[in-house]
Design a protein around this motif. Sequence first.
Motif, PDB file in Angstrom:
ATOM      1  N   HIS A 142     -40.503 -33.879  -8.434  1.00 11.63           N
ATOM      2  CA  HIS A 142     -40.739 -33.241  -9.537  1.00 11.63           C
ATOM      3  C   HIS A 142     -41.683 -32.012  -9.429  1.00 11.63           C
ATOM      4  N   ASN A 144     -44.075 -29.246 -11.040  1.00 14.50           N
ATOM      5  CA  ASN A 144     -44.999 -29.061 -12.126  1.00 14.50           C
ATOM      6  C   ASN A 144     -45.201 -27.700 -12.150  1.00 14.50           C
ATOM      7  N   SER A 199     -43.065 -25.579 -16.477  1.00 15.82           N
ATOM      8  CA  SER A 199     -42.319 -26.541 -16.012  1.00 15.82           C
ATOM      9  C   SER A 199     -41.705 -27.403 -17.180  1.00 15.82           C
ATOM     10  N   ASP A 201     -39.595 -30.005 -16.151  1.00 14.37           N
ATOM     11  CA  ASP A 201     -39.017 -31.165 -15.321  1.00 14.37           C
ATOM     12  C   ASP A 201     -40.035 -32.366 -15.802  1.00 14.37           C
ATOM     13  N   ALA A 238     -39.252 -24.104 -14.618  1.00 10.54           N
ATOM     14  CA  ALA A 238     -38.512 -25.175 -13.869  1.00 10.54           C
ATOM     15  C   ALA A 238     -37.675 -25.953 -14.857  1.00 10.54           C
ATOM     16  N   ARG A 239     -36.210 -26.068 -14.620  1.00  9.68           N
ATOM     17  CA  ARG A 239     -35.418 -27.051 -15.367  1.00  9.68           C
ATOM     18  C   ARG A 239     -35.725 -28.354 -15.093  1.00  9.68           C
ATOM     19  N   PRO A 240     -35.499 -29.273 -16.199  1.00  9.66           N
ATOM     20  CA  PRO A 240     -35.404 -30.628 -16.076  1.00  9.66           C
ATOM     21  C   PRO A 240     -34.476 -31.268 -15.051  1.00  9.66           C
ATOM     22  N   THR A 241     -35.018 -32.261 -14.283  1.00 11.08           N
ATOM     23  CA  THR A 241     -34.204 -32.957 -13.313  1.00 11.08           C
ATOM     24  C   THR A 241     -32.966 -33.737 -14.015  1.00 11.08           C
TER      25      THR A 241
END
Length: 291
Positions: A142, A144, A199, A201, A238-241
């Motif tokens: 993750h 953050n 973030s 993510d 930051a892109r989501p997983t």
Amino acid sequence: MRQPFQYSVITYQHSQITGERYPVALLFFFSEDRRFQISFPDSFSKLSHFQVDFDATFIKKVLKKYEEKVNVLNYRLVKEELGFSSNDLAELINAEFIVPDSSAIRFSELKSGFVPNNRESLVIYYENLYFKNYKTVEIKDHVNEQKILQQFHTKARNSFKESTGRYLREVIEVRGKFFKEKFDYGWQNGTFNLITPLSFDLQREDSIKRKIQQQIGVVRNLEEIIKKDNLKLDFIIARPTGKSLLSAFGKALDVLHDFEDSSLARVIEYGEPLDSYVEEIKNTAKPLIQE
């Protein structure tokens, strides 16, 4: 005979602009036992997913004081030094708990009911009802905001070596139209660029929605000063997983690109583009004037 009880939901409001409130504690009063009980989560770290620049220290301090107050009130009730009935509970909360002119912490109107089995099981039921979103679920790899800043700091330090402080300013406060905003880093190259880790993510669509709504509030708060003082917000995102969140992320990205088109901000992706961003700072940053 079922025991009557009353309770108030204690909420936290991070921003007066968005007006969103989050339950952070529950204050119970059990009439038959004449006893107060306060309950709150062990950690508020997940609030940082919903609110940018969230600091749990303030909430923890307030709730610790409330916990101490509950212990004092229970002691006074045992010693029969506190005479009041359940009808006076709202007045007692107003007198003993509520801080004048405080808009961040609020108590809800009193709710009432009867204890179905025992007091402990009732408290657990309401904890699960109000605090389920605070339960921490580990996400592998993750990313953050803290991790984004750590990566940026490491790359900048390796690039600038001992001259990092000459080109990067740390801990910057900008007074906006409504309130101050804090930034960890900033640098100068014609505009003064305020580095903003962001973030997405996260685990849920509404978390992404809340986070971008918060940023809308931040930008609107700073818009006048950005234009006046030639500032710019550098969003490192930051892109989501999870693939199911890409649609919500795309909408959030559209908002950031609108800010970019208005010359209020720019968007830098976490990962390889971050290396290019640090290299850009190294090649174009002007030395900061030391005050």
